[in-house]
Design a protein around this motif. Structure first.
Motif, PDB file in Angstrom:
ATOM      1  N   PRO A 114      49.450  28.706  60.422  1.00 31.35           N
ATOM      2  CA  PRO A 114      48.964  30.088  60.374  1.00 31.35           C
ATOM      3  C   PRO A 114      47.456  30.115  60.134  1.00 31.35           C
ATOM      4  O   PRO A 114      46.927  29.391  59.277  1.00 31.35           O
ATOM      5  CB  PRO A 114      49.734  30.700  59.197  1.00 31.35           C
ATOM      6  N   GLU A 115      46.791  30.867  60.930  1.00 29.62           N
ATOM      7  CA  GLU A 115      45.343  30.975  60.784  1.00 29.62           C
ATOM      8  C   GLU A 115      45.013  31.775  59.524  1.00 29.62           C
ATOM      9  O   GLU A 115      45.750  32.682  59.132  1.00 29.62           O
ATOM     10  CB  GLU A 115      44.744  31.663  62.018  1.00 29.62           C
ATOM     11  N   GLU A 116      43.927  31.366  58.915  1.00 30.64           N
ATOM     12  CA  GLU A 116      43.492  32.085  57.723  1.00 30.64           C
ATOM     13  C   GLU A 116      43.034  33.490  58.126  1.00 30.64           C
ATOM     14  O   GLU A 116      42.204  33.648  59.023  1.00 30.64           O
ATOM     15  CB  GLU A 116      42.353  31.324  57.043  1.00 30.64           C
ATOM     16  N   ASN A 117      43.603  34.467  57.462  1.00 32.63           N
ATOM     17  CA  ASN A 117      43.277  35.855  57.777  1.00 32.63           C
ATOM     18  C   ASN A 117      42.297  36.444  56.775  1.00 32.63           C
ATOM     19  O   ASN A 117      42.352  37.624  56.447  1.00 32.63           O
ATOM     20  CB  ASN A 117      44.549  36.712  57.818  1.00 32.63           C
ATOM     21  N   PHE A 118      41.417  35.581  56.266  1.00 30.83           N
ATOM     22  CA  PHE A 118      40.382  36.071  55.357  1.00 30.83           C
ATOM     23  C   PHE A 118      39.101  35.309  55.620  1.00 30.83           C
ATOM     24  O   PHE A 118      39.098  34.241  56.241  1.00 30.83           O
ATOM     25  CB  PHE A 118      40.815  35.928  53.885  1.00 30.83           C
ATOM     26  N   PHE A 119      38.011  35.847  55.126  1.00 31.65           N
ATOM     27  CA  PHE A 119      36.693  35.236  55.249  1.00 31.65           C
ATOM     28  C   PHE A 119      36.288  34.658  53.899  1.00 31.65           C
ATOM     29  O   PHE A 119      36.729  35.129  52.838  1.00 31.65           O
ATOM     30  CB  PHE A 119      35.661  36.263  55.702  1.00 31.65           C
ATOM     31  N   VAL A 120      35.450  33.653  53.989  1.00 34.08           N
ATOM     32  CA  VAL A 120      34.876  33.079  52.768  1.00 34.08           C
ATOM     33  C   VAL A 120      33.479  33.633  52.541  1.00 34.08           C
ATOM     34  O   VAL A 120      33.091  33.947  51.412  1.00 34.08           O
ATOM     35  CB  VAL A 120      34.862  31.540  52.850  1.00 34.08           C
ATOM     36  N   VAL A 121      32.732  33.786  53.625  1.00 30.87           N
ATOM     37  CA  VAL A 121      31.382  34.348  53.560  1.00 30.87           C
ATOM     38  C   VAL A 121      31.295  35.447  54.610  1.00 30.87           C
ATOM     39  O   VAL A 121      31.659  35.236  55.773  1.00 30.87           O
ATOM     40  CB  VAL A 121      30.307  33.275  53.801  1.00 30.87           C
ATOM     41  N   VAL A 122      30.812  36.609  54.200  1.00 33.15           N
ATOM     42  CA  VAL A 122      30.654  37.752  55.125  1.00 33.15           C
ATOM     43  C   VAL A 122      29.258  38.338  54.936  1.00 33.15           C
ATOM     44  O   VAL A 122      28.490  37.930  54.050  1.00 33.15           O
ATOM     45  CB  VAL A 122      31.726  38.825  54.861  1.00 33.15           C
ATOM     46  N   GLU A 123      28.954  39.271  55.794  1.00 29.73           N
ATOM     47  CA  GLU A 123      27.623  39.898  55.731  1.00 29.73           C
ATOM     48  C   GLU A 123      27.421  40.629  54.413  1.00 29.73           C
ATOM     49  O   GLU A 123      26.352  40.549  53.805  1.00 29.73           O
ATOM     50  CB  GLU A 123      27.468  40.859  56.908  1.00 29.73           C
ATOM     51  N   GLU A 124      28.429  41.351  53.960  1.00 28.09           N
ATOM     52  CA  GLU A 124      28.358  42.035  52.669  1.00 28.09           C
ATOM     53  C   GLU A 124      29.549  41.573  51.834  1.00 28.09           C
ATOM     54  O   GLU A 124      30.697  41.867  52.171  1.00 28.09           O
ATOM     55  CB  GLU A 124      28.383  43.555  52.847  1.00 28.09           C
ATOM     56  N   MET A 125      29.272  40.834  50.777  1.00 32.33           N
ATOM     57  CA  MET A 125      30.334  40.303  49.933  1.00 32.33           C
ATOM     58  C   MET A 125      30.930  41.429  49.091  1.00 32.33           C
ATOM     59  O   MET A 125      30.274  42.450  48.820  1.00 32.33           O
ATOM     60  CB  MET A 125      29.787  39.206  49.023  1.00 32.33           C
ATOM     61  N   PRO A 126      32.179  41.288  48.649  1.00 31.53           N
ATOM     62  CA  PRO A 126      32.786  42.301  47.781  1.00 31.53           C
ATOM     63  C   PRO A 126      31.984  42.462  46.484  1.00 31.53           C
ATOM     64  O   PRO A 126      31.367  41.510  45.993  1.00 31.53           O
ATOM     65  CB  PRO A 126      34.182  41.755  47.519  1.00 31.53           C
ATOM     66  N   GLU A 127      32.024  43.668  45.930  1.00 27.38           N
ATOM     67  CA  GLU A 127      31.264  43.981  44.716  1.00 27.38           C
ATOM     68  C   GLU A 127      32.239  44.514  43.671  1.00 27.38           C
ATOM     69  O   GLU A 127      33.012  45.437  43.927  1.00 27.38           O
ATOM     70  CB  GLU A 127      30.195  45.016  45.012  1.00 27.38           C
ATOM     71  N   LEU A 128      32.242  43.895  42.512  1.00 19.12           N
ATOM     72  CA  LEU A 128      33.126  44.292  41.427  1.00 19.12           C
ATOM     73  C   LEU A 128      32.628  45.598  40.816  1.00 19.12           C
ATOM     74  O   LEU A 128      31.475  45.699  40.363  1.00 19.12           O
ATOM     75  CB  LEU A 128      33.187  43.192  40.355  1.00 19.12           C
ATOM     76  N   ILE A 129      33.465  46.618  40.816  1.00 20.60           N
ATOM     77  CA  ILE A 129      33.090  47.922  40.270  1.00 20.60           C
ATOM     78  C   ILE A 129      33.057  47.808  38.746  1.00 20.60           C
ATOM     79  O   ILE A 129      34.041  47.445  38.106  1.00 20.60           O
ATOM     80  CB  ILE A 129      34.091  49.010  40.713  1.00 20.60           C
ATOM     81  N   GLY A 130      31.917  48.117  38.176  1.00 20.73           N
ATOM     82  CA  GLY A 130      31.748  48.023  36.728  1.00 20.73           C
ATOM     83  C   GLY A 130      31.293  46.665  36.252  1.00 20.73           C
ATOM     84  O   GLY A 130      31.053  46.476  35.046  1.00 20.73           O
ATOM     85  N   ARG A 193      34.570  46.892  45.680  1.00 23.24           N
ATOM     86  CA  ARG A 193      34.174  47.460  46.972  1.00 23.24           C
ATOM     87  C   ARG A 193      34.407  46.358  47.996  1.00 23.24           C
ATOM     88  O   ARG A 193      33.888  45.261  47.837  1.00 23.24           O
ATOM     89  CB  ARG A 193      32.711  47.883  46.952  1.00 23.24           C
ATOM     90  N   PRO A 194      35.176  46.624  49.053  1.00 23.40           N
ATOM     91  CA  PRO A 194      35.557  45.548  49.973  1.00 23.40           C
ATOM     92  C   PRO A 194      34.355  44.960  50.687  1.00 23.40           C
ATOM     93  O   PRO A 194      33.317  45.597  50.857  1.00 23.40           O
ATOM     94  CB  PRO A 194      36.527  46.242  50.931  1.00 23.40           C
ATOM     95  N   GLY A 195      34.524  43.721  51.119  1.00 22.08           N
ATOM     96  CA  GLY A 195      33.489  43.061  51.898  1.00 22.08           C
ATOM     97  C   GLY A 195      33.443  43.614  53.303  1.00 22.08           C
ATOM     98  O   GLY A 195      34.454  44.044  53.857  1.00 22.08           O
ATOM     99  N   MET A 196      32.257  43.559  53.892  1.00 21.81           N
ATOM    100  CA  MET A 196      32.051  44.142  55.212  1.00 21.81           C
ATOM    101  C   MET A 196      31.568  43.064  56.168  1.00 21.81           C
ATOM    102  O   MET A 196      30.708  42.238  55.831  1.00 21.81           O
ATOM    103  CB  MET A 196      31.029  45.268  55.135  1.00 21.81           C
ATOM    104  N   GLN A 197      32.127  43.082  57.377  1.00 24.25           N
ATOM    105  CA  GLN A 197      31.719  42.182  58.450  1.00 24.25           C
ATOM    106  C   GLN A 197      31.617  42.998  59.727  1.00 24.25           C
ATOM    107  O   GLN A 197      32.623  43.568  60.181  1.00 24.25           O
ATOM    108  CB  GLN A 197      32.739  41.033  58.615  1.00 24.25           C
ATOM    109  N   ARG A 198      30.406  43.086  60.278  1.00 23.64           N
ATOM    110  CA  ARG A 198      30.131  43.866  61.482  1.00 23.64           C
ATOM    111  C   ARG A 198      30.544  45.336  61.321  1.00 23.64           C
ATOM    112  O   ARG A 198      31.130  45.955  62.194  1.00 23.64           O
ATOM    113  CB  ARG A 198      30.836  43.273  62.700  1.00 23.64           C
ATOM    114  N   GLY A 199      30.270  45.834  60.138  1.00 23.17           N
ATOM    115  CA  GLY A 199      30.479  47.244  59.877  1.00 23.17           C
ATOM    116  C   GLY A 199      31.890  47.655  59.552  1.00 23.17           C
ATOM    117  O   GLY A 199      32.160  48.855  59.421  1.00 23.17           O
ATOM    118  N   ARG A 200      32.811  46.712  59.375  1.00 21.42           N
ATOM    119  CA  ARG A 200      34.183  47.086  59.038  1.00 21.42           C
ATOM    120  C   ARG A 200      34.658  46.221  57.870  1.00 21.42           C
ATOM    121  O   ARG A 200      34.239  45.074  57.706  1.00 21.42           O
ATOM    122  CB  ARG A 200      35.109  46.935  60.236  1.00 21.42           C
TER     123      ARG A 200
END
Length: 216
Positions: A114-130, A193-200
């Motif tokens: 099964p292919e990995e359905n997640f990214f390790v590095v993206v354009e905008e990494m997730p940000e922990l709220i607080g 806040r979710p990570g973003m890759q190519r605007g999504r």
């Protein structure tokens, strides 16, 4: 004085006595030379016979190797006579033609990982709220770790999905004493806040440390 008689005068016999003495001495010397004073050698010499030493012939002994005993025969196992062996019917198709081409079985299909359905590095990494403070304030110090004086950092790895929720958290480095379980509980409640890759928004693998420190 009276003069001696002529018969008593021995001077005239001096030469006679001297010659007689010399003759007697010479005769004794000749006799002494003629006599053999050496001892006679024995007629026969007898030699002791040496003891004859007979050499006995030493016969070399041969070591006879005895063969090992034969192995014991196997103990027969009793088989009940009432056991019935079923006959196996082998169906042989006489119509089978050897000239026919045999169909080979299909090759085994490799299971696709099964292919990995997640990214390790993206354009905008997730940000922990607080920030980390939002997690630290939810930490309840385990009583076991407090009594044992356990302090340190617990590193937790997880997936931040498209909605910013935490999925599949697991401890990659723990300190024990119940601190690992408490760190997992606090991370599950975190919001990102979710990570973003190519605007999504996309699924991103993320990790963070949870600090456990005793207050004096």
């Amino acid at each position: 004085m009276d003069r001696k008689k002529a018969e008593a005068d021995l001077r005239k016999y001096y030469t006679v006595f001297l010659q007689l003495g010399l003759i007697v001495a010479l005769a004794i010397f000749i006799l002494a030379v003629k006599v053999d004073l050496t001892s006679e050698a024995p007629d026969e010499y007898t030699l002791d016979e040496q003891d004859v030493v007979e050499m006995e012939e030493v016969i070399q002994t041969e070591q006879i190797e005895t063969p090992p005993p034969p192995p014991r025969p196997p103990v027969p196992v009793e088989v009940p006579n009432d056991e019935i062996i079923e006959d196996v019917n082998i169906d042989i198709n006489s119509d089978w033609d050897l000239d026919d081409r045999m169909e080979m079985p299909p090759p085994p299909q490799e299971e696709e990982e099964p292919e990995e359905n997640f990214f390790v590095v993206v354009e905008e990494m997730p940000e922990l709220i607080g920030g980390l403070a939002s997690i630290q304030k939810n930490i309840e110090y385990p009583e076991m770790a407090r009594r044992a004086g356990i302090e340190g950092r617990v590193y937790v790895q997880f997936i931040v999905n498209e909605q910013g929720e935490v999925e599949d958290p697991r401890v990659i480095r723990g300190i024990g004493g119940g601190a690992d379980e408490e760190a997992l509980r606090a991370v599950r409640q975190a919001k990102f806040r979710p990570g973003m890759q190519r605007g999504r928004p996309v699924r991103v693998q993320y990790s963070l440390p949870v600090v456990f420190r005793l207050q004096n």
